[in-house]
Design a protein around this motif. Structure first.
Motif, PDB file in Angstrom:
ATOM      1  N   TYR A  58       0.777  -1.181  -0.221  1.00 54.31           N
ATOM      2  CA  TYR A  58       0.252  -0.150  -0.245  1.00 54.31           C
ATOM      3  C   TYR A  58       0.898   1.278  -0.203  1.00 54.31           C
ATOM      4  O   TYR A  58       2.016   1.389   0.481  1.00 54.31           O
ATOM      5  N   GLY A  59       0.391   2.412  -0.939  1.00 51.71           N
ATOM      6  CA  GLY A  59       1.332   3.414  -0.673  1.00 51.71           C
ATOM      7  C   GLY A  59       0.128   4.538  -0.030  1.00 51.71           C
ATOM      8  O   GLY A  59      -0.921   4.571  -0.504  1.00 51.71           O
ATOM      9  N   LYS A  60       0.809   5.499   0.271  1.00 51.74           N
ATOM     10  CA  LYS A  60       0.359   6.574   1.125  1.00 51.74           C
ATOM     11  C   LYS A  60       1.065   7.714   1.087  1.00 51.74           C
ATOM     12  O   LYS A  60       2.206   7.819   1.232  1.00 51.74           O
ATOM     13  N   LYS A  61       0.253   8.822   0.782  1.00 47.35           N
ATOM     14  CA  LYS A  61       0.744  10.265   1.113  1.00 47.35           C
ATOM     15  C   LYS A  61      -0.135  11.083   1.801  1.00 47.35           C
ATOM     16  O   LYS A  61      -1.328  10.781   1.800  1.00 47.35           O
ATOM     17  N   ALA A  62       0.584  12.128   2.496  1.00 44.26           N
ATOM     18  CA  ALA A  62      -0.622  12.932   3.170  1.00 44.26           C
ATOM     19  C   ALA A  62      -1.888  13.490   2.520  1.00 44.26           C
ATOM     20  O   ALA A  62      -1.944  13.774   1.210  1.00 44.26           O
ATOM     21  N   ALA A  63      -3.072  13.405   3.121  1.00 46.53           N
ATOM     22  CA  ALA A  63      -4.281  13.879   2.932  1.00 46.53           C
ATOM     23  C   ALA A  63      -4.854  12.994   1.404  1.00 46.53           C
ATOM     24  O   ALA A  63      -5.617  13.726   0.604  1.00 46.53           O
ATOM     25  N   THR A  64      -4.444  11.934   1.135  1.00 44.11           N
ATOM     26  CA  THR A  64      -4.896  11.099   0.046  1.00 44.11           C
ATOM     27  C   THR A  64      -5.332   9.672   0.652  1.00 44.11           C
ATOM     28  O   THR A  64      -4.951   9.250   1.372  1.00 44.11           O
ATOM     29  N   ALA A  65      -6.359   9.111  -0.217  1.00 40.29           N
ATOM     30  CA  ALA A  65      -6.467   7.800   0.082  1.00 40.29           C
ATOM     31  C   ALA A  65      -5.325   6.789  -0.124  1.00 40.29           C
ATOM     32  O   ALA A  65      -4.504   7.130  -0.870  1.00 40.29           O
ATOM     33  N   ASP A  66      -5.239   5.717   0.567  1.00 44.05           N
ATOM     34  CA  ASP A  66      -4.235   4.470   0.088  1.00 44.05           C
ATOM     35  C   ASP A  66      -4.382   3.996  -1.258  1.00 44.05           C
ATOM     36  O   ASP A  66      -5.396   4.107  -2.017  1.00 44.05           O
ATOM     37  N   GLU A  67      -3.113   3.899  -1.981  1.00 40.68           N
ATOM     38  CA  GLU A  67      -3.110   3.206  -3.197  1.00 40.68           C
ATOM     39  C   GLU A  67      -2.448   1.654  -2.945  1.00 40.68           C
ATOM     40  O   GLU A  67      -1.599   1.546  -2.508  1.00 40.68           O
ATOM     41  N   ARG A  68      -3.076   0.703  -3.714  1.00 42.99           N
ATOM     42  CA  ARG A  68      -2.467  -0.600  -3.697  1.00 42.99           C
ATOM     43  C   ARG A  68      -1.776  -0.806  -4.665  1.00 42.99           C
ATOM     44  O   ARG A  68      -2.256  -0.938  -5.913  1.00 42.99           O
ATOM     45  N   PHE A  69      -0.490  -1.125  -4.581  1.00 42.08           N
ATOM     46  CA  PHE A  69       0.432  -1.702  -5.832  1.00 42.08           C
ATOM     47  C   PHE A  69       0.545  -3.159  -5.867  1.00 42.08           C
ATOM     48  O   PHE A  69       0.952  -3.598  -4.770  1.00 42.08           O
ATOM     49  N   LEU A  70       0.617  -3.821  -6.979  1.00 42.70           N
ATOM     50  CA  LEU A  70       0.720  -5.358  -7.286  1.00 42.70           C
ATOM     51  C   LEU A  70       1.736  -5.357  -8.125  1.00 42.70           C
ATOM     52  O   LEU A  70       2.056  -4.702  -9.055  1.00 42.70           O
ATOM     53  N   PRO A  71       2.608  -6.592  -7.788  1.00 39.88           N
ATOM     54  CA  PRO A  71       3.618  -6.989  -8.915  1.00 39.88           C
ATOM     55  C   PRO A  71       2.982  -7.249 -10.264  1.00 39.88           C
ATOM     56  O   PRO A  71       1.852  -7.888  -9.840  1.00 39.88           O
ATOM     57  N   ASP A  72       3.457  -7.329 -11.402  1.00 38.02           N
ATOM     58  CA  ASP A  72       2.868  -7.932 -12.355  1.00 38.02           C
ATOM     59  C   ASP A  72       2.950  -9.449 -12.658  1.00 38.02           C
ATOM     60  O   ASP A  72       2.654 -10.020 -13.753  1.00 38.02           O
ATOM     61  N   LEU A  73       3.661 -10.109 -11.689  1.00 37.03           N
ATOM     62  CA  LEU A  73       4.053 -11.403 -11.854  1.00 37.03           C
ATOM     63  C   LEU A  73       4.826 -11.947 -12.998  1.00 37.03           C
ATOM     64  O   LEU A  73       4.468 -13.136 -13.681  1.00 37.03           O
ATOM     65  N   ILE A 118       4.165   5.774  -7.205  1.00 36.88           N
ATOM     66  CA  ILE A 118       4.480   4.789  -8.321  1.00 36.88           C
ATOM     67  C   ILE A 118       4.513   3.333  -7.715  1.00 36.88           C
ATOM     68  O   ILE A 118       4.701   3.219  -6.575  1.00 36.88           O
ATOM     69  N   ASN A 119       4.567   2.417  -8.448  1.00 32.75           N
ATOM     70  CA  ASN A 119       4.579   1.033  -8.265  1.00 32.75           C
ATOM     71  C   ASN A 119       5.783   0.904  -7.844  1.00 32.75           C
ATOM     72  O   ASN A 119       7.183   0.904  -8.406  1.00 32.75           O
ATOM     73  N   PRO A 120       6.184   0.237  -6.434  1.00 31.88           N
ATOM     74  CA  PRO A 120       7.609   0.061  -6.213  1.00 31.88           C
ATOM     75  C   PRO A 120       8.422  -1.198  -6.478  1.00 31.88           C
ATOM     76  O   PRO A 120       9.649  -1.507  -6.342  1.00 31.88           O
ATOM     77  N   PHE A 121       7.552  -2.204  -7.339  1.00 31.21           N
ATOM     78  CA  PHE A 121       7.959  -3.473  -7.908  1.00 31.21           C
ATOM     79  C   PHE A 121       8.733  -3.199  -9.193  1.00 31.21           C
ATOM     80  O   PHE A 121       7.987  -2.643  -9.901  1.00 31.21           O
ATOM     81  N   SER A 122       9.766  -3.739  -9.442  1.00 33.43           N
ATOM     82  CA  SER A 122      10.320  -3.524 -11.006  1.00 33.43           C
ATOM     83  C   SER A 122      11.082  -4.952 -11.349  1.00 33.43           C
ATOM     84  O   SER A 122      11.186  -5.735 -10.403  1.00 33.43           O
TER      85      SER A 122
END
Length: 122
Positions: A58-73, A118-122
């Motif tokens: 989950y990604g979070k920054k101030a005053a925003t909703a959480d965003e969920r990031f998934l690896p692309d498998l 952004i997505n932390p998976f690479s």
């Protein structure tokens, strides 16, 4: 296995998990010091070149909703937190677990970032 690593170097740290860990090998990472140069990166490998990464962060920054990031498998085996858009600030925390029979890494955690996340998976 079973270790908590505290990431506390503003210049970043590159971590490579040893190849061919035991089944259910796990480690946790907790960011104590914001990374301001380079990144906190974790490279996962079992030596076969075919391991997969599953799970989410989950990604979070101030005053925003959480965003969920998934690896692309498709052999995503690096988690990279750059200090802004992909995390790496104090409070970022994640855990990885190895499933040896299925040659798969499972990750769960969250990161705090800024800017367009952004997505932390690479």
């Amino acid at each position: 296995s079973g270790t908590l690593y505290i990431l506390d170097r503003a210049a970043g740290i590159a971590i490579t998990i040893p190849s061919d860990p035991a089944d259910a090998f796990w480690v946790e990472f907790e960011v104590k010091t914001d990374v301001t140069a380079s990144s906190y990166s974790v490279t996962l490998t079992n030596g076969s070149g075919t391991e997969l990464l599953a799970g989410f962060m989950y990604g979070k920054k101030a005053a925003t909703a959480d965003e969920r990031f998934l690896p692309d498998l498709t052999n995503d085996v690096v988690i990279s937190c750059n200090g802004t858009t992909s995390g790496g600030t104090r409070g970022t925390s994640f855990r990885i677990v190895y499933d040896k029979p299925n040659v798969r890494w499972y990750v769960s955690g969250y990161y705090y970032g800024s800017g367009t996340l952004i997505n932390p998976f690479s």
